[in-house]
Structures are given as structure tokens and as C-alpha cells.
Design a protein around this motif. Structure first.
Motif, PDB file in Angstrom:
ATOM      1  N   VAL A 179     -44.613 -41.687 -19.648  1.00  0.00           N
ATOM      2  CA  VAL A 179     -43.030 -41.118 -19.416  1.00  0.00           C
ATOM      3  C   VAL A 179     -42.103 -41.273 -20.462  1.00  0.00           C
ATOM      4  CG1 VAL A 179     -40.902 -40.499 -18.055  1.00  0.00           C
ATOM      5  CG2 VAL A 179     -43.224 -41.045 -16.983  1.00  0.00           C
ATOM      6  N   GLN A 180     -41.885 -40.222 -21.508  1.00  0.00           N
ATOM      7  CA  GLN A 180     -41.198 -40.377 -22.497  1.00  0.00           C
ATOM      8  C   GLN A 180     -39.894 -39.924 -22.568  1.00  0.00           C
ATOM      9  OE1 GLN A 180     -43.442 -42.693 -25.369  1.00  0.00           O
ATOM     10  NE2 GLN A 180     -41.559 -41.744 -25.771  1.00  0.00           N
ATOM     11  N   GLN A 214     -45.780 -37.271 -19.910  1.00  0.00           N
ATOM     12  CA  GLN A 214     -44.579 -36.447 -19.137  1.00  0.00           C
ATOM     13  C   GLN A 214     -43.248 -36.758 -20.071  1.00  0.00           C
ATOM     14  OE1 GLN A 214     -46.069 -37.879 -15.038  1.00  0.00           O
ATOM     15  NE2 GLN A 214     -44.313 -36.310 -14.640  1.00  0.00           N
ATOM     16  N   VAL A 215     -42.266 -35.782 -20.009  1.00  0.00           N
ATOM     17  CA  VAL A 215     -40.993 -35.811 -20.806  1.00  0.00           C
ATOM     18  C   VAL A 215     -39.986 -35.856 -19.738  1.00  0.00           C
ATOM     19  CG1 VAL A 215     -39.547 -34.744 -22.407  1.00  0.00           C
ATOM     20  CG2 VAL A 215     -41.894 -34.555 -22.772  1.00  0.00           C
ATOM     21  N   MET A 216     -39.186 -36.925 -19.783  1.00  0.00           N
ATOM     22  CA  MET A 216     -37.703 -36.997 -19.075  1.00  0.00           C
ATOM     23  C   MET A 216     -36.788 -36.354 -19.897  1.00  0.00           C
ATOM     24  SD  MET A 216     -36.427 -38.114 -16.542  1.00  0.00           S
ATOM     25  CE  MET A 216     -37.240 -39.420 -15.498  1.00  0.00           C
ATOM     26  N   HIS A 223     -32.119 -40.194 -12.378  1.00  0.00           N
ATOM     27  CA  HIS A 223     -33.086 -40.893 -13.132  1.00  0.00           C
ATOM     28  C   HIS A 223     -33.392 -42.366 -12.719  1.00  0.00           C
ATOM     29  CE1 HIS A 223     -34.843 -42.624 -16.437  1.00  0.00           C
ATOM     30  NE2 HIS A 223     -34.341 -41.598 -17.605  1.00  0.00           N
ATOM     31  N   SER A 224     -34.526 -42.780 -12.228  1.00  0.00           N
ATOM     32  CA  SER A 224     -34.623 -43.990 -11.753  1.00  0.00           C
ATOM     33  C   SER A 224     -35.181 -45.020 -12.876  1.00  0.00           C
ATOM     34  CB  SER A 224     -35.858 -44.059 -10.595  1.00  0.00           C
ATOM     35  OG  SER A 224     -35.198 -43.395  -9.752  1.00  0.00           O
ATOM     36  N   LEU A 268     -40.982 -42.864  -8.955  1.00  0.00           N
ATOM     37  CA  LEU A 268     -39.681 -41.881  -9.020  1.00  0.00           C
ATOM     38  C   LEU A 268     -39.613 -41.294 -10.538  1.00  0.00           C
ATOM     39  CD1 LEU A 268     -37.305 -44.243  -6.719  1.00  0.00           C
ATOM     40  CD2 LEU A 268     -38.386 -41.967  -6.335  1.00  0.00           C
ATOM     41  N   ILE A 269     -39.690 -42.239 -11.575  1.00  0.00           N
ATOM     42  CA  ILE A 269     -39.569 -41.643 -12.891  1.00  0.00           C
ATOM     43  C   ILE A 269     -40.357 -40.507 -13.082  1.00  0.00           C
ATOM     44  CG2 ILE A 269     -39.936 -42.251 -15.335  1.00  0.00           C
ATOM     45  CD1 ILE A 269     -38.990 -45.186 -14.564  1.00  0.00           C
TER      46      ILE A 269
END
Length: 290
Positions: A179-180, A214-216, A223-224, A268-269
Motif C-alpha cells: 500500500v503506497q 494499492q494506492v492510499m 486512515h489506520s 484496515l489500511i
């Protein structure tokens, strides 16, 4: 592993100049043993250090540094010395040990965990994660580090980081998820063209069947992962460990309760980030804007 500059080289290499040995690293014992063998074979052959150096294309001082364990020899040094000294392959056989020893201990230890992992997950909030970095991007990070690394150190760390990326080629393939943070994909580390090639590389890697990126988005309200980046590795024996690195401190997390917390947060993220498919579309859009 830290997703930023860190102290690894991580993890990743082409032939490099001989390396100075970090005496605080256990690689020093290996390199010292190799050096002693070179000296013993040279003396048995009745050659002076200057003569050996001339015969294999190295200076006398370089030979002395290798023999005293102050310099990590390149593979061709051992190959040529083996031939000239008539060691019958005994010096050349040490190339594998030297290859491992030239990487920082922390990187070697982490690489061993990665080699045993059946699943790995990583949340990266500062830079593109080390396992996803291009060589140019990694080099830009190390060159930007303060206090500054020498060029030899930069190349050592870049080579170590690139070497760790062999995890993508492992068989059977582990499940690798990342996750980036959106900001890491917009920051032009190393310049515009370096960023473009980095984004292209992310698209290439994300096309692998065992990899999900995945992109945050920055605009995400819930946001966890605000406590910082972290990694999770599920090993072949069924156990799981976490790994954190912040500034000058790195920590392997093996306590089941703490690992459980990291697993919960990472889950969660991932649920709060864009899906892998939408993330590819997002990265393609960024590439078009870069």
C-alpha cells in the motif's frame, strides 16, 4: 524494511569497486578469513604483494587491504588470484561467501526472512517501498541522505536493495502486497524522468499475478496507518513477524500480540485504500501527468 533511505541497501547487483569493511558488521570475520587465505596462498607461491597485484591487475596496496581484511575483494580478484597462485579453485570458491558479506548484516537478515516468507505485506508512507524501487530511484534516495554516504556506500546499498528484489522471481511465488501513499507517487525523487520510470516500474510489477499494489489517496478521511510505515511477513512455519524502521532505529517484531495489532492495522489500511485495479488506473493517470 524502511521504505525510505534507511540504513540498508537494502536491500539490493552489478560488479562494484572493492568495498571497505564495516568492522561493526559480522561480515568483517568472513572477509578477514578470505584475506588470510589469499596471503597464505601468496606466501606459499613465493610471491610478494606487489608481484601478485601486477599479475592480477591490482595495486600492491589493494592486495594488502584484501589480505588484512580491510577491503572486500571483487569476484574477479579471487578468480585471478586463484589462477595465478595455483589454488585449484579454493580461493574462487569463496566468492559466494564474499558476495553475501558485502551487504550490511541487517539486509542479509531481512533477506533471509523474505526468502522464507509465503506472504508479505507492506505499507509505505514516505517513499516508494524498497522492494518496488528502480535502481535510479534508490540511488537518488541514498545520494540525498544526510550525513552523506560516500559513492562506494551508495553503490553498496543500491546493490543490496536491488538484490533483495529477487523475491519477485521466487518459486513457489509468495503473495506480495503493498500500500503506497499517494504522496510517495507524486514526489519527484531524483527528478521528473526518474519518477516516470518509477511509475512505469510499478505498473510492470503490479501486472505480476502474485503482486498487488494499492494506492492510499491523500483525500481519504479514515486512515489506520497514521502511526507510520510497517511490514508483515508470514513465514513457511506458520509464524508471522513484523518489521518497523524509523529514522535511526529498526525493530523486528515477533511478540504475537504486537504482530496481531500490525495485522489488524494492515488489513484496515488495505480496505481503506483503492483496490488494486483502481490503483493501476490511478498510477496510469499520474504517469500521464508526469
Amino acid at each position: 524494511m524502511a521504505d525510505g533511505v534507511g540504513r540498508d541497501g537494502t536491500t539490493d547487483g552489478a560488479d562494484e569497486p572493492d568495498r571497505d569493511v564495516d568492522l561493526e558488521d559480522d561480515s568483517g570475520a568472513v572477509i578477514a578469513a578470505v584475506g588470510r587465505q589469499v596471503r597464505l596462498w601468496r606466501e606459499a607461491a613465493g610471491m610478494r604483494a606487489a608481484e601478485l597485484g601486477a599479475a592480477i591487475g591490482y595495486g600492491e596496496n589493494q592486495v594488502y587491504k584484501v589480505e588484512t581484511g580491510k577491503r572486500i575483494p571483487k569476484p574477479e580478484f579471487l578468480d585471478r588470484a586463484d589462477e595465478v597462485l595455483g589454488a585449484g579453485g579454493k580461493l574462487a570458491a569463496m566468492k559466494k561467501d564474499v558476495m553475501e558479506a558485502r551487504y550490511p548484516k541487517k539486509v542479509r537478515d531481512l533477506a533471509k526472512l523474505e526468502a522464507d516468507a509465503v506472504e508479505m505485506g507492506a505499507y509505505a508512507s514516505v517513499t516508494v517501498h524498497g522492494l518496488l524501487q528502480t535502481e535510479e530511484y534508490a540511488r537518488a534516495l541514498y545520494r540525498g541522505r544526510r550525513p552523506a554516504f560516500s559513492e562506494d556506500q551508495v553503490e553498496r546499498f543500491v546493490a543490496a536493495r536491488m538484490a533483495r528484489q529477487s523475491v519477485f522471481e521466487r518459486q513457489p511465488a509468495p503473495l506480495l502486497t503493498f500500500v503506497q501513499e499517494e504522496a510517495t507517487l507524486r514526489r519527484p525523487t531524483g527528478g521528473r524522468m526518474v519518477l516516470r520510470r518509477q511509475l512505469e516500474h510499478l505498473l510492470e510489477v503490479s501486472a505480476l499475478r502474485h503482486v498487488e499494489i494499492q494506492v492510499m489517496p491523500t483525500e481519504t478521511e479514515e486512515h489506520s496507518g497514521l502511526d507510520g510505515p510497517h511490514r508483515l511477513l508470514k513465514l513457511s512455519d506458520g509464524t508471522a513477524v513484523g518489521y518497523n524502521e524509523v529514522q535511526l532505529t529498526s525493530r523486528l517484531i515477533s511478540d504475537p500480540k504486537e504482530v496481531q495489532i500490525l495485522e489488524m492495522r494492515y488489513g484496515l489500511i488495505r480496505s481503506q485504500a483503492l483496490t488494486p485495479r483502481l490503483s493501476r488506473t490511478f498510477i496510469e493517470k499520474l504517469l500521464g501527468e508526469t
